[in-house]
Motif scaffolding. Sequence first.
Motif, PDB file in Angstrom:
ATOM      1  N   CYS A 110       1.084  -0.990  -0.074  1.00 38.79           N
ATOM      2  CA  CYS A 110      -0.116  -0.043   0.010  1.00 38.79           C
ATOM      3  C   CYS A 110       0.997   1.381   0.104  1.00 38.79           C
ATOM      4  O   CYS A 110       2.028   1.129   0.436  1.00 38.79           O
ATOM      5  CB  CYS A 110      -0.975   0.097   1.153  1.00 38.79           C
ATOM      6  SG  CYS A 110      -2.184  -1.223   1.311  1.00 38.79           S
ATOM      7  N   ASN A 111       0.255   2.566  -0.658  1.00 38.99           N
ATOM      8  CA  ASN A 111       1.000   3.650  -0.387  1.00 38.99           C
ATOM      9  C   ASN A 111       1.142   4.332   0.717  1.00 38.99           C
ATOM     10  O   ASN A 111      -0.046   5.280   0.940  1.00 38.99           O
ATOM     11  CB  ASN A 111       0.371   4.380  -1.640  1.00 38.99           C
ATOM     12  CG  ASN A 111       1.290   5.874  -1.898  1.00 38.99           C
ATOM     13  OD1 ASN A 111       2.289   5.875  -1.108  1.00 38.99           O
ATOM     14  ND2 ASN A 111       0.361   6.695  -2.533  1.00 38.99           N
ATOM     15  N   LEU A 112       1.930   3.996   1.712  1.00 38.07           N
ATOM     16  CA  LEU A 112       1.875   5.103   3.027  1.00 38.07           C
ATOM     17  C   LEU A 112       3.204   5.848   2.825  1.00 38.07           C
ATOM     18  O   LEU A 112       2.960   6.838   3.615  1.00 38.07           O
ATOM     19  CB  LEU A 112       2.183   3.900   4.122  1.00 38.07           C
ATOM     20  CG  LEU A 112       1.068   2.822   4.291  1.00 38.07           C
ATOM     21  CD1 LEU A 112       1.376   1.978   5.631  1.00 38.07           C
ATOM     22  CD2 LEU A 112      -0.330   3.446   4.579  1.00 38.07           C
ATOM     23  N   GLU A 113       4.247   5.740   2.074  1.00 38.46           N
ATOM     24  CA  GLU A 113       5.339   6.563   1.986  1.00 38.46           C
ATOM     25  C   GLU A 113       4.878   7.784   1.355  1.00 38.46           C
ATOM     26  O   GLU A 113       5.400   8.840   1.693  1.00 38.46           O
ATOM     27  CB  GLU A 113       6.474   6.065   1.081  1.00 38.46           C
ATOM     28  CG  GLU A 113       5.952   5.749  -0.263  1.00 38.46           C
ATOM     29  CD  GLU A 113       7.230   5.065  -0.871  1.00 38.46           C
ATOM     30  OE1 GLU A 113       8.219   5.370  -0.620  1.00 38.46           O
ATOM     31  OE2 GLU A 113       6.946   4.485  -2.041  1.00 38.46           O
ATOM     32  N   ALA A 114       3.610   8.044   0.799  1.00 35.12           N
ATOM     33  CA  ALA A 114       3.317   9.404   0.372  1.00 35.12           C
ATOM     34  C   ALA A 114       2.862  10.254   1.278  1.00 35.12           C
ATOM     35  O   ALA A 114       2.724  11.615   1.354  1.00 35.12           O
ATOM     36  CB  ALA A 114       1.914   9.124  -0.562  1.00 35.12           C
ATOM     37  N   ALA A 115       2.698  10.058   2.754  1.00 31.22           N
ATOM     38  CA  ALA A 115       2.465  10.731   3.622  1.00 31.22           C
ATOM     39  C   ALA A 115       3.896  11.505   4.213  1.00 31.22           C
ATOM     40  O   ALA A 115       4.766  10.864   3.697  1.00 31.22           O
ATOM     41  CB  ALA A 115       1.902   9.791   5.038  1.00 31.22           C
ATOM     42  N   PRO A 116       3.683  12.645   4.984  1.00 32.09           N
ATOM     43  CA  PRO A 116       4.822  13.350   5.097  1.00 32.09           C
ATOM     44  C   PRO A 116       5.536  12.674   6.018  1.00 32.09           C
ATOM     45  O   PRO A 116       6.931  12.766   5.827  1.00 32.09           O
ATOM     46  CB  PRO A 116       4.237  14.790   5.760  1.00 32.09           C
ATOM     47  CG  PRO A 116       2.647  14.627   5.296  1.00 32.09           C
ATOM     48  CD  PRO A 116       2.286  13.368   5.071  1.00 32.09           C
ATOM     49  N   LEU A 117       5.074  11.943   7.087  1.00 32.64           N
ATOM     50  CA  LEU A 117       6.035  10.997   7.966  1.00 32.64           C
ATOM     51  C   LEU A 117       5.196   9.684   8.122  1.00 32.64           C
ATOM     52  O   LEU A 117       3.933   9.647   8.179  1.00 32.64           O
ATOM     53  CB  LEU A 117       6.219  11.767   9.244  1.00 32.64           C
ATOM     54  CG  LEU A 117       6.832  13.244   9.214  1.00 32.64           C
ATOM     55  CD1 LEU A 117       6.590  13.771  10.551  1.00 32.64           C
ATOM     56  CD2 LEU A 117       8.509  12.931   8.833  1.00 32.64           C
ATOM     57  N   GLY A 118       5.890   8.764   8.258  1.00 34.79           N
ATOM     58  CA  GLY A 118       5.514   7.392   8.803  1.00 34.79           C
ATOM     59  C   GLY A 118       4.012   7.170   8.477  1.00 34.79           C
ATOM     60  O   GLY A 118       3.727   6.923   7.456  1.00 34.79           O
ATOM     61  N   LEU A 119       3.505   6.746   9.531  1.00 39.28           N
ATOM     62  CA  LEU A 119       1.959   6.222   9.629  1.00 39.28           C
ATOM     63  C   LEU A 119       1.017   7.265   9.539  1.00 39.28           C
ATOM     64  O   LEU A 119      -0.299   6.995   9.824  1.00 39.28           O
ATOM     65  CB  LEU A 119       1.687   5.287  10.775  1.00 39.28           C
ATOM     66  CG  LEU A 119       2.795   4.067  10.658  1.00 39.28           C
ATOM     67  CD1 LEU A 119       2.538   3.173  11.767  1.00 39.28           C
ATOM     68  CD2 LEU A 119       2.326   3.087   9.473  1.00 39.28           C
ATOM     69  N   GLN A 120       1.360   8.500   9.480  1.00 35.83           N
ATOM     70  CA  GLN A 120       0.319   9.581   9.605  1.00 35.83           C
ATOM     71  C   GLN A 120      -0.558   9.663   8.792  1.00 35.83           C
ATOM     72  O   GLN A 120      -2.171   9.444   9.151  1.00 35.83           O
ATOM     73  CB  GLN A 120       1.085  11.067   9.451  1.00 35.83           C
ATOM     74  CG  GLN A 120       0.259  12.314   9.831  1.00 35.83           C
ATOM     75  CD  GLN A 120       0.825  13.448   9.476  1.00 35.83           C
ATOM     76  OE1 GLN A 120       2.071  13.680   9.001  1.00 35.83           O
ATOM     77  NE2 GLN A 120       0.528  14.441  10.535  1.00 35.83           N
ATOM     78  N   ALA A 121      -0.404   9.405   7.371  1.00 34.73           N
ATOM     79  CA  ALA A 121      -1.827   9.228   6.570  1.00 34.73           C
ATOM     80  C   ALA A 121      -2.624   8.066   6.880  1.00 34.73           C
ATOM     81  O   ALA A 121      -3.867   8.182   6.669  1.00 34.73           O
ATOM     82  CB  ALA A 121      -1.265   8.939   5.052  1.00 34.73           C
TER      83      ALA A 121
END
Length: 219
Positions: free
Chosen positions: A136-147
């Motif tokens: 899944c695309n989680l690295e698009a968040a500014p940091l870690g698990l934020q998104a």
Amino acid sequence: MLTRGTLPGDGNDVQENILEDWLQEWLQDWMLFVNSNRRDLELAKKILILSPEKLSYVGTRLANLQEMEGLRENAPMEYLSLYASDLGDYRRLRDLQSTLQRLKLLRIAPSVKGADQTLVDLTHFGALHTLELHWCNLEAAPLGLQALHVGAGKDVEDAAVWPCLTHLSCQKTGLASMDSSLTLLPVVETLDLSRGNITAIENIQVANPRLPPLTATAA
């Protein structure tokens, strides 16, 4: 169907309309499946599996439902008109929303093997015990698990704690580090970050001192 507004009619939207029609048909079948397996899903006897794209569509439809229900006080006539236009769809979405709020086991993974760039938003899931996010695309968040916890464009401080989530798997998500959103996982026991870009785990314990001692293992 409970949705407000229509897609533009120019030629560039033909493919979007085809996809929308396909997703609508899929959602009707999927809601029947969820309803027929509701008890097992709520009792953690079965795991619910969705692709990021389908999760996004489900979220959109439930957001439409919430928007419509918001009209009950502010625009009651419009609410009644929408309610009467598709009573069956309204009831199915309400039942689906109720089930997802009680769901215990959830796996999000692309239908086709490989990274999916659709952003993951789990706003409608609050009682999960086990959550698996693969490719899944989680690295698009500014940091870690934020998104994952908050949704794009919001602050961690505005998010609700995950009070029941004990097992979180984020395999092949591209995450390189964790952030303060780990404080939203007060009871997590297993945190699987394998096959990603995590090179150290020290910051994980710093981000959430309440986490139990963690150790890194080879994938």
